[in-house]
Scaffold this active site. Structure first.
Site, PDB file in Angstrom:
ATOM      1  N   PHE A  14      37.895  33.691  43.447  1.00  0.00           N
ATOM      2  CA  PHE A  14      37.749  32.649  44.469  1.00  0.00           C
ATOM      3  C   PHE A  14      37.516  33.312  45.818  1.00  0.00           C
ATOM      4  O   PHE A  14      38.324  34.118  46.286  1.00  0.00           O
ATOM      5  CB  PHE A  14      38.991  31.748  44.529  1.00  0.00           C
ATOM      6  CG  PHE A  14      38.853  30.685  45.584  1.00  0.00           C
ATOM      7  CD1 PHE A  14      38.021  29.598  45.380  1.00  0.00           C
ATOM      8  CD2 PHE A  14      39.526  30.793  46.802  1.00  0.00           C
ATOM      9  CE1 PHE A  14      37.854  28.633  46.363  1.00  0.00           C
ATOM     10  CE2 PHE A  14      39.365  29.831  47.787  1.00  0.00           C
ATOM     11  CZ  PHE A  14      38.536  28.746  47.572  1.00  0.00           C
ATOM     12  N   TYR A  16      36.759  32.948  49.944  1.00  0.00           N
ATOM     13  CA  TYR A  16      36.923  32.028  51.084  1.00  0.00           C
ATOM     14  C   TYR A  16      36.450  32.653  52.395  1.00  0.00           C
ATOM     15  O   TYR A  16      36.499  32.011  53.437  1.00  0.00           O
ATOM     16  CB  TYR A  16      38.404  31.597  51.202  1.00  0.00           C
ATOM     17  CG  TYR A  16      39.326  32.769  51.449  1.00  0.00           C
ATOM     18  CD1 TYR A  16      39.794  33.552  50.398  1.00  0.00           C
ATOM     19  CD2 TYR A  16      39.685  33.129  52.748  1.00  0.00           C
ATOM     20  CE1 TYR A  16      40.599  34.655  50.631  1.00  0.00           C
ATOM     21  CE2 TYR A  16      40.487  34.221  52.987  1.00  0.00           C
ATOM     22  CZ  TYR A  16      40.941  34.973  51.923  1.00  0.00           C
ATOM     23  OH  TYR A  16      41.729  36.075  52.164  1.00  0.00           O
ATOM     24  N   GLY A  17      36.014  33.921  52.336  1.00  0.00           N
ATOM     25  CA  GLY A  17      35.555  34.613  53.538  1.00  0.00           C
ATOM     26  C   GLY A  17      34.191  35.216  53.290  1.00  0.00           C
ATOM     27  O   GLY A  17      33.277  34.538  52.785  1.00  0.00           O
ATOM     28  N   SER A  18      34.050  36.504  53.571  1.00  0.00           N
ATOM     29  CA  SER A  18      32.726  37.137  53.452  1.00  0.00           C
ATOM     30  C   SER A  18      32.191  37.123  52.023  1.00  0.00           C
ATOM     31  O   SER A  18      30.975  37.172  51.810  1.00  0.00           O
ATOM     32  CB  SER A  18      32.775  38.582  53.960  1.00  0.00           C
ATOM     33  OG  SER A  18      33.579  39.366  53.122  1.00  0.00           O
ATOM     34  N   GLU A  93      38.009  45.346  49.719  1.00  0.00           N
ATOM     35  CA  GLU A  93      39.055  44.549  50.372  1.00  0.00           C
ATOM     36  C   GLU A  93      40.317  45.372  50.640  1.00  0.00           C
ATOM     37  O   GLU A  93      41.398  44.812  50.790  1.00  0.00           O
ATOM     38  CB  GLU A  93      39.389  43.332  49.495  1.00  0.00           C
ATOM     39  CG  GLU A  93      38.202  42.434  49.167  1.00  0.00           C
ATOM     40  CD  GLU A  93      37.636  41.691  50.383  1.00  0.00           C
ATOM     41  OE1 GLU A  93      38.407  41.358  51.292  1.00  0.00           O
ATOM     42  OE2 GLU A  93      36.406  41.491  50.422  1.00  0.00           O
TER      43      GLU A  93
END
Ligand code: SIN
Length: 184
Positions: A14, A16-18, A93
């Site tokens: 999932f 939600y950013g880059s 990340e």
């Protein structure tokens, strides 16, 4: 007796950013979806992508937000590719994010278990809340090996608009940055 074959399931990530707009990994399917009781906030410092240690940028992380839904995009990764993709993403990340499992509701109405990269308050790059104008000002000047911080913000805003799920917090920071840039 024949040995029973173990078939590993596909994995869902999932984003939600880059990862919404910069998916540099192979995937089988991509579908908008949301996670419940989380909010997206520009509260994580970036010293390795959109900033540097002397001048960190600000990128998004998830915070506990009972009753909120955080929209993003879910990627289905084949079982064969999953170990390679997860190793690549763990590296990408590495600036404070940890993987955790969350239920993801896909726009098609199916719930899947997804993996999400979450930077908690305990990580050394965490910056926490600030006024929208302060966040926008920090974003306006930060840049790092992956590019400018303003590009990250505006790409995220566009990616959320593209799935018809604008996010109040992201829009507020983007509007604050636009007015800052107009006044210059
Ligand atoms: C994500 O995109 O899901 C993680 C946070 C980021 O890299 O912006």
């Amino acid at each position: 007796m024949a040995a029973s074959a173990h078939i590993a399931p596909n994995a869902w990530i999932f984003a939600y950013g880059s990862l919404i707009w910069r998916a540099d990994f192979p995937f089988e399917a991509r579908e908008p979806g949301f996670i419940s009781d989380f909010g997206r906030r520009f509260w994580q410092g970036s010293t390795d992508h959109r900033g540097v240690p002397e001048a960190p940028g600000r990128v998004v992380t998830l915070v506990d937000a009972p009753g909120e839904s955080c929209w993003g995009v879910a990627y289905c990764i084949s079982a064969a590719q999953a170990p390679i993709v997860m190793a690549q993403l763990d590296f990408r990340e590495k600036g404070g994010y940890q993987r955790r499992a969350v239920p993801v509701m896909l726009a098609s109405g199916i719930e899947v278990e997804g993996l999400v990269y979450h930077a908690t308050k305990e990580n050394p790059n965490y910056l926490g809340p600030a006024r929208p104008a302060e966040i926008a000002s920090q974003i306006s000047t930060a840049r790092g090996p992956s590019g400018t911080n303003r590009e990250y913000l505006f790409n995220l805003e566009s990616a959320l608009n593209a799935i018809r799920q604008p996010d109040d917090h992201v829009s507020e920071i983007a509007n604050a940055l636009r007015s800052l840039e107009q006044d210059r």
